[in-house]
Enzyme design. Structure first.
Site, PDB file in Angstrom:
ATOM      1  CG  ASP A  37      -0.145  -0.159   2.524  1.00  0.00           C
ATOM      2  OD1 ASP A  37       1.090  -0.338   2.463  1.00  0.00           O
ATOM      3  OD2 ASP A  37      -0.772  -0.120   3.599  1.00  0.00           O
TER       4      ASP A  37
ATOM      5  CB  CYS B  92       5.349  -2.498   1.443  1.00  0.00           C
ATOM      6  SG  CYS B  92       6.206  -1.678   0.068  1.00  0.00           S
TER       7      CYS B  92
ATOM      8  CG  HIS C  54      22.858 -10.032  -2.238  1.00  0.00           C
ATOM      9  ND1 HIS C  54      21.981 -10.690  -1.408  1.00  0.00           N
ATOM     10  CD2 HIS C  54      23.115 -10.883  -3.275  1.00  0.00           C
ATOM     11  CE1 HIS C  54      21.730 -11.891  -1.895  1.00  0.00           C
ATOM     12  NE2 HIS C  54      22.405 -12.035  -3.041  1.00  0.00           N
TER      13      HIS C  54
ATOM     14  CG  HIS D  90       5.547  -5.232  -2.477  1.00  0.00           C
ATOM     15  ND1 HIS D  90       4.840  -4.442  -1.610  1.00  0.00           N
ATOM     16  CD2 HIS D  90       5.438  -6.513  -2.014  1.00  0.00           C
ATOM     17  CE1 HIS D  90       4.310  -5.210  -0.667  1.00  0.00           C
ATOM     18  NE2 HIS D  90       4.663  -6.469  -0.895  1.00  0.00           N
TER      19      HIS D  90
END
Length: 550
Positions: free
Chosen positions: A365, A368, A521, A540
């Site tokens: 939303d 996150c 990473h 996300h």
């Protein structure tokens, strides 16, 4: 000697005194008629020879005159007394007037004396104040002089000690003086006449040259050390800038990768449509169309900004978004394979599966990252009471960071209390279910996210000199207000770095974007040991759990 005796009188009768009865004379005022008894040997001599009526009449007249005279005499006596009283009163009045005048004179004299006394007292008070000031000034001067004496005494002691040291040094160096004097005795007499040709002068000049060279080298060494320190600071700044630019480049690369995958998905969809047009039956085409329309409608109703633009989503992404929206804010732990699509997983998915065993999904939303960050860190220290208390203390002290950035206490106090309450409840039972329940309560979870956003904004503004170069907004304050403090706005890499520095927490971000064959990473900050692991995929963030090492 012979004694003669008195003659003895034998006849006592001849010696008795005989007194005859004589008549008594009595003056009477009564007449003979009125006397009741007769007395013997009493001669009554009448005083009044007149009759009683005549005597009475004459007595009344005499009595009146006597009374008048008596009253007149009394009146004269009263007049005399009154005159005496008047004279006495007059004397008293005169004496009183004289005493009054004397009293006024004395009162005037008393006033003058009182005025003189008051003037005397005032002068004495002025003199006393002047004397006190003079005394205080003298006291201060005495104190200053005493301090000066103490300082001079201390300096004298130091000078005496210095003198003693110099004497000792002179005594120590006396042997060199004696040696030089003896050396002069052995030198030829023409030694001092040679001037510049003396053998000692080149040595002295060489010593001076070496001394000057030594000072120049020391100064050069100091400048070089300063340049090295400046270079190290510039290197550190450039390293941080490189890290930020690297994060920004990775973000842009991930966005381009997302666009590429979207285009591939569209291509696949176009191929499916082409195949459907070529050989599939009309009923299946209509059924698939209805399903796609239903998915699109659900996706429009359950749209989450974190998944990107709706028109760029594929069907699977839309279904995942609908599933996430219908579910909880933070899910329970799931197997890592739940992230993979139904088709055969690629190299990235295999690499991710080999390093991490499970995932906890967070609603996309726009909040996150903050929700995943706080939940993952609190979960990592949930069973470590000391680490959990340190995190609570850090959160409590972070209110000062917001105040120093200019935030009103009323704007963040409620959110700070919410975060502290969540930590206290976790300290109470140390249960994962409690933490999961609190983060799935919309009000509590959003309040925690809002506080983390405000803390990130405060850290950015408190270190504006460094962070202002990495934002695209007109200024850093506008960026914080529009992009950081506002809920449902996606988190940028600069925000991640600021929040990590503010709470002193190391983050490991695993990115699915970029090169198709390898995972990216990112350790923020670099070189530290991360306490939480986040997966970044299509704008996300989810929470990752690494596999245990054997």
């Amino acid at each position: 000697m012979t004694t003669s005796s008195l003659p003895f009188l034998d006849n006592r009768d001849c010696l008795k005194l005989k007194v005859e009865n004589r008549t008594r004379n009595i003056f009477v005022t009564q007449s003979e008629d009125t006397r009741h008894r007769e007395e013997k040997d009493v001669n009554h001599i009448p005083v009044v020879t007149e009759t009683a009526s005549r005597v009475l009449e004459a007595g009344v007249n005499t009595l009146r005159k006597t009374l008048v005279l008596k009253k007149q005499a009394e009146l004269d006596e009263v007049d005399k007394l009154l005159a005496l009283k008047r004279q006495e009163f007059k004397s008293c009045v005169e004496a009183l007037a004289q005493r009054k005048s004397e009293l006024e004179i004395k009162q005037q004299q008393t006033k003058e004396r009182a005025m003189k006394f008051e003037k005397f007292v005032a002068e004495n008070e002025v003199k006393r104040c002047r004397a006190l000031k003079k005394y205080e000034a003298a006291q201060e001067q005495n104190i200053l002089k005493q301090r000066a004496i103490e300082d001079l005494t201390e300096q004298l002691k130091q000078l005496q000690a210095r003198q003693q040291v110099l004497k000792d040094r002179m005594t120590k160096y006396k042997i060199y003086e004696d040696y030089l004097m003896k050396t002069l005795d052995y030198l030829p007499s023409t030694y001092l006449d040679n001037g510049s040709e003396s053998l000692v002068m080149p040595i002295i000049r060489r010593h001076e040259t070496l001394s000057i060279t030594n000072r120049e080298l020391l100064q050069r060494l100091g400048r070089l050390e300063e340049e090295v320190e400046e270079g190290q600071r510039q290197l550190q700044t450039m390293t941080q800038e490189h890290s930020i630019k690297k994060l920004i480049a990775n973000k842009e690369l991930s966005e381009l990768q997302s666009e590429l995958e979207t285009l591939k998905e569209k291509n696949k969809q176009a191929e499916v449509n082409l195949l459907m047009e070529q050989g599939l039956s009309r009923e299946k085409v209509e059924e698939v169309g209805r399903l796609l329309m239903a998915v699109n409608n659900l996706a429009e109703q359950c749209y989450i900004p974190g998944y990107g633009p709706l028109e760029n989503m594929n069907v699977l992404t839309m279904m995942g978004m609908v599933k996430m929206e219908a579910g909880s804010l933070v899910s329970r732990r799931e197997d890592i394979s739940s992230l993979f699509p139904e088709q055969t997983p690629g190299a990235k998915h295999k690499d991710l599966s080999s390093q991490f065993s499970s995932v906890r999904k967070v609603r996309g939303d726009g909040n996150c990252f903050y929700r995943a960050f706080c939940f993952a860190h609190m979960e990592s220290v949930l069973h470590n009471a000391r680490a959990l208390q340190r995190f609570k203390d850090k959160i409590t002290e972070s209110g000062k960071v917001l105040s120093s950035a200019g935030f009103d206490e009323n704007s963040f106090k409620h959110h700070l209390i919410t975060v502290v309450n969540v930590l206290e409840q976790c300290q109470g039972d140390e249960q994962e279910d409690t933490l999961l329940r609190l983060f799935n309560e919309q009000t509590t979870s959003d309040s925690v996210v809002q506080y983390l956003r405000l803390l990130t904004s405060a850290h950015l503004q408190n270190h504006a000199d460094f962070f202002r170069n990495f934002v695209e907004a007109p200024n850093l304050q506008a960026y914080c207000c529009q992009e950081v403090e506002t809920m449902a706005m996606e988190c940028d890499h600069v925000d991640i770095l600021a929040l990590s520095e503010a709470l002193d927490i190391c983050i490991h971000v695993v990115s699915m974007e970029g090169n198709e064959q390898e995972l990216a990473h990112h350790i923020i900050p670099e070189g530290a040991e991360p306490s939480l692991h986040l997966l970044y995929q299509t704008s996300h963030y989810n929470i990752l759990y690494p596999r245990p090492y054997h």
